[in-house]
Design an enzyme around this catalytic site. Structure first.
Site, PDB file in Angstrom:
ATOM      1  N   SER A  10       0.849  -1.202   0.000  1.00 48.07           N
ATOM      2  CA  SER A  10       0.000   0.000   0.000  1.00 48.07           C
ATOM      3  C   SER A  10       0.877   1.241   0.000  1.00 48.07           C
ATOM      4  O   SER A  10       1.643   1.486   0.943  1.00 48.07           O
ATOM      5  CB  SER A  10      -0.910   0.008   1.231  1.00 48.07           C
ATOM      6  OG  SER A  10      -1.413   1.315   1.407  1.00 48.07           O
ATOM      7  N   HIS A  35      -1.065  -1.635  -3.922  1.00 49.76           N
ATOM      8  CA  HIS A  35      -2.371  -1.353  -3.315  1.00 49.76           C
ATOM      9  C   HIS A  35      -2.555   0.167  -3.224  1.00 49.76           C
ATOM     10  O   HIS A  35      -1.725   0.870  -2.638  1.00 49.76           O
ATOM     11  CB  HIS A  35      -2.369  -1.998  -1.925  1.00 49.76           C
ATOM     12  CG  HIS A  35      -3.645  -1.941  -1.179  1.00 49.76           C
ATOM     13  ND1 HIS A  35      -4.570  -2.973  -1.180  1.00 49.76           N
ATOM     14  CD2 HIS A  35      -4.159  -0.982  -0.368  1.00 49.76           C
ATOM     15  CE1 HIS A  35      -5.581  -2.655  -0.393  1.00 49.76           C
ATOM     16  NE2 HIS A  35      -5.366  -1.444   0.113  1.00 49.76           N
ATOM     17  N   ASP A  37      -4.972   3.091  -1.943  1.00 54.98           N
ATOM     18  CA  ASP A  37      -6.085   3.377  -1.033  1.00 54.98           C
ATOM     19  C   ASP A  37      -6.778   4.673  -1.433  1.00 54.98           C
ATOM     20  O   ASP A  37      -6.234   5.761  -1.245  1.00 54.98           O
ATOM     21  CB  ASP A  37      -5.552   3.478   0.401  1.00 54.98           C
ATOM     22  CG  ASP A  37      -5.212   2.115   0.967  1.00 54.98           C
ATOM     23  OD1 ASP A  37      -6.068   1.207   0.899  1.00 54.98           O
ATOM     24  OD2 ASP A  37      -4.090   1.936   1.468  1.00 54.98           O
ATOM     25  N   MET A  39      -9.657   7.198  -0.755  1.00 54.48           N
ATOM     26  CA  MET A  39     -10.551   7.584   0.356  1.00 54.48           C
ATOM     27  C   MET A  39     -11.237   8.905   0.038  1.00 54.48           C
ATOM     28  O   MET A  39     -10.610   9.819  -0.504  1.00 54.48           O
ATOM     29  CB  MET A  39      -9.745   7.726   1.640  1.00 54.48           C
ATOM     30  CG  MET A  39      -8.955   6.484   1.999  1.00 54.48           C
ATOM     31  SD  MET A  39      -8.198   6.631   3.618  1.00 54.48           S
ATOM     32  CE  MET A  39      -7.194   5.137   3.647  1.00 54.48           C
ATOM     33  N   HIS A  68      -8.202   0.007  -4.003  1.00 56.19           N
ATOM     34  CA  HIS A  68      -9.112  -0.212  -2.873  1.00 56.19           C
ATOM     35  C   HIS A  68      -9.969   1.035  -2.673  1.00 56.19           C
ATOM     36  O   HIS A  68      -9.506   2.033  -2.118  1.00 56.19           O
ATOM     37  CB  HIS A  68      -8.264  -0.536  -1.622  1.00 56.19           C
ATOM     38  CG  HIS A  68      -9.063  -0.762  -0.381  1.00 56.19           C
ATOM     39  ND1 HIS A  68      -8.490  -0.817   0.873  1.00 56.19           N
ATOM     40  CD2 HIS A  68     -10.393  -0.953  -0.190  1.00 56.19           C
ATOM     41  CE1 HIS A  68      -9.437  -1.028   1.777  1.00 56.19           C
ATOM     42  NE2 HIS A  68     -10.595  -1.097   1.159  1.00 56.19           N
ATOM     43  N   MET A  70     -12.433   3.164  -0.922  1.00 60.07           N
ATOM     44  CA  MET A  70     -13.152   3.394   0.338  1.00 60.07           C
ATOM     45  C   MET A  70     -13.971   4.657   0.134  1.00 60.07           C
ATOM     46  O   MET A  70     -13.690   5.722   0.681  1.00 60.07           O
ATOM     47  CB  MET A  70     -12.140   3.544   1.496  1.00 60.07           C
ATOM     48  CG  MET A  70     -11.521   2.193   1.878  1.00 60.07           C
ATOM     49  SD  MET A  70      -9.940   2.392   2.722  1.00 60.07           S
ATOM     50  CE  MET A  70      -8.878   2.584   1.311  1.00 60.07           C
ATOM     51  N   MET A 141     -11.081  -6.319   6.049  1.00 60.15           N
ATOM     52  CA  MET A 141     -10.377  -5.244   6.762  1.00 60.15           C
ATOM     53  C   MET A 141     -10.052  -5.701   8.176  1.00 60.15           C
ATOM     54  O   MET A 141     -10.933  -6.168   8.907  1.00 60.15           O
ATOM     55  CB  MET A 141     -11.234  -3.975   6.827  1.00 60.15           C
ATOM     56  CG  MET A 141     -11.438  -3.262   5.508  1.00 60.15           C
ATOM     57  SD  MET A 141      -9.923  -2.907   4.586  1.00 60.15           S
ATOM     58  CE  MET A 141      -9.039  -1.848   5.734  1.00 60.15           C
ATOM     59  N   ASP A 176      -6.212  -6.672   5.142  1.00 62.75           N
ATOM     60  CA  ASP A 176      -5.658  -5.315   5.008  1.00 62.75           C
ATOM     61  C   ASP A 176      -5.792  -4.562   6.323  1.00 62.75           C
ATOM     62  O   ASP A 176      -6.893  -4.348   6.812  1.00 62.75           O
ATOM     63  CB  ASP A 176      -6.447  -4.593   3.894  1.00 62.75           C
ATOM     64  CG  ASP A 176      -5.935  -3.190   3.604  1.00 62.75           C
ATOM     65  OD1 ASP A 176      -4.810  -2.864   4.024  1.00 62.75           O
ATOM     66  OD2 ASP A 176      -6.661  -2.437   2.931  1.00 62.75           O
TER      67      ASP A 176
HETATM   68  C1  DX5 Z   1      -6.597   1.439   5.684  1.00 65.38           C
HETATM   69  C2  DX5 Z   1      -6.106   1.094   4.296  1.00 65.38           C
HETATM   70  C3  DX5 Z   1      -4.955   0.156   4.379  1.00 65.38           C
HETATM   71  C4  DX5 Z   1      -3.727   0.799   4.994  1.00 65.38           C
HETATM   72  C5  DX5 Z   1      -2.861  -0.242   5.610  1.00 65.38           C
HETATM   73  O1  DX5 Z   1      -7.717   2.215   5.600  1.00 65.38           O
HETATM   74  O2  DX5 Z   1      -7.113   0.487   3.534  1.00 65.38           O
HETATM   75  O3  DX5 Z   1      -4.627  -0.372   3.099  1.00 65.38           O
HETATM   76  O4  DX5 Z   1      -2.991   1.520   4.047  1.00 65.38           O
HETATM   77  O5  DX5 Z   1      -1.867   0.389   6.356  1.00 65.38           O
HETATM   78  P1  DX5 Z   1      -1.034  -0.447   7.449  1.00 65.38           P
HETATM   79  O6  DX5 Z   1      -0.464  -1.631   6.764  1.00 65.38           O
HETATM   80  O7  DX5 Z   1      -0.010   0.549   7.927  1.00 65.38           O
HETATM   81  O8  DX5 Z   1      -2.016  -0.805   8.528  1.00 65.38           O
HETATM   82 ZN    ZN Z   2      -6.400  -0.629   1.730  1.00 71.15          ZN
END
Ligand code: DX5
Ligand code: ZN
Length: 234
Positions: A10, A35, A37, A39, A68, A70, A141, A176
């Site tokens: 990620s 990956h 993320d 958001m 991913h 979100m 998650m 994740d």
């Molecule tokens: C959280 C993300 C994860 C995050 C993981 O909302 O979806 O992918 O980046 O980060 P670590 O591995 O540091 O928990």
């Molecule tokens: Zn993620």
């Protein structure tokens, strides 16, 4: 059956102004997936990256992407992400964000992409059971989404086992959130084969993503070999 281990790095914890260098490093470690993320500040309390970052990343790497989402209303954005990604890339959306997951799945498939469905720590496996034949990946998650660097929630482990036992063999089970070299063996023993990690790759003490990926992979592969799956206990 548990498929081959895939490590998904990620970039949320990568240095954003040196993203190309960071990606070159993880490529050198034969990373399986990148990956990303995404958001929206609504579904999760943070705002991160959108399609234009994906477009930039596609120009500098051939590593498949694990996008991913979100975000609320994923159906409104599939088109934009599909435009900048390709057939080996996954788009994963959250079951909590739509009333019509079948429709979002068909939309992603119609664009020729792989599809993942994700569920938050508090969301039961029943919410995705009827979709397991339609997706390529289920992403469990193990933190409440929003930020990197949070603590792994071991209470999601039985969900991983349940999903592994219910899903067709070819469906990847991903985990994740909060994974590091100390705990990676746990989700693997419960049946996960795709491991997403941000801090454990990009924010380690020795600042060496190559070594971090190598160690994560070794530990995960050892955990599969030990064959101590906990699936029967759930
Ligand atoms: C959280 C993300 C994860 C995050 C993981 O909302 O979806 O992918 O980046 O980060 P670590 O591995 O540091 O928990
Ligand atoms: Zn993620």
């Amino acid at each position: 059956m548990q498929s081959k281990i895939k490590i998904s790095a990620s970039i949320l914890a990568a240095n954003p102004v040196r993203l190309e260098d960071e990606i070159k490093k993880i490529e050198a470690a034969n990373i399986d997936l990148i990956h990303i993320d995404v958001m929206d500040g609504h579904f999760v309390p943070n705002i991160t990256m959108g399609p234009f970052i994906v477009k930039g990343i596609k120009q500098i790497t051939k590593v498949p992407l694990d996008i991913h989402l979100m975000i609320e209303h994923p159906e409104r954005y599939v088109k934009d992400f599909a435009k900048v990604s390709g057939k080996d890339d996954f788009i994963t959306f959250h079951i909590e964000t739509t009333k019509n997951p079948e429709e979002v799945i068909s939309q992603i498939k119609a664009k020729g992409l792989k599809v993942g469905i994700s569920l938050n720590p508090d969301t039961p496996t029943q919410s995705v059971e009827n979709l397991l034949d339609l997706v390529d990946m289920v992403l469990v998650m193990s933190v409440n989404p929003g930020f990197d660097g949070q603590k792994f929630m071991p209470e999601v482990l039985p969900k991983i086992a349940r999903l592994r036992s219910m899903a067709p063999d070819e469906v990847d089970i991903a985990v994740d959130g909060g994974i590091n070299i100390e705990n990676i063996s746990q989700p693997v023993q419960y049946g996960a084969n795709v491991i997403a990690a941000a801090s454990a790759i990009f924010k380690t003490k020795d600042n060496d993503p190559v070594n971090a990926i190598k160690t994560l992979r070794q530990k995960a592969e050892q955990a599969i070999k030990k064959n101590r799956h906990k699936r029967l206990n759930v």
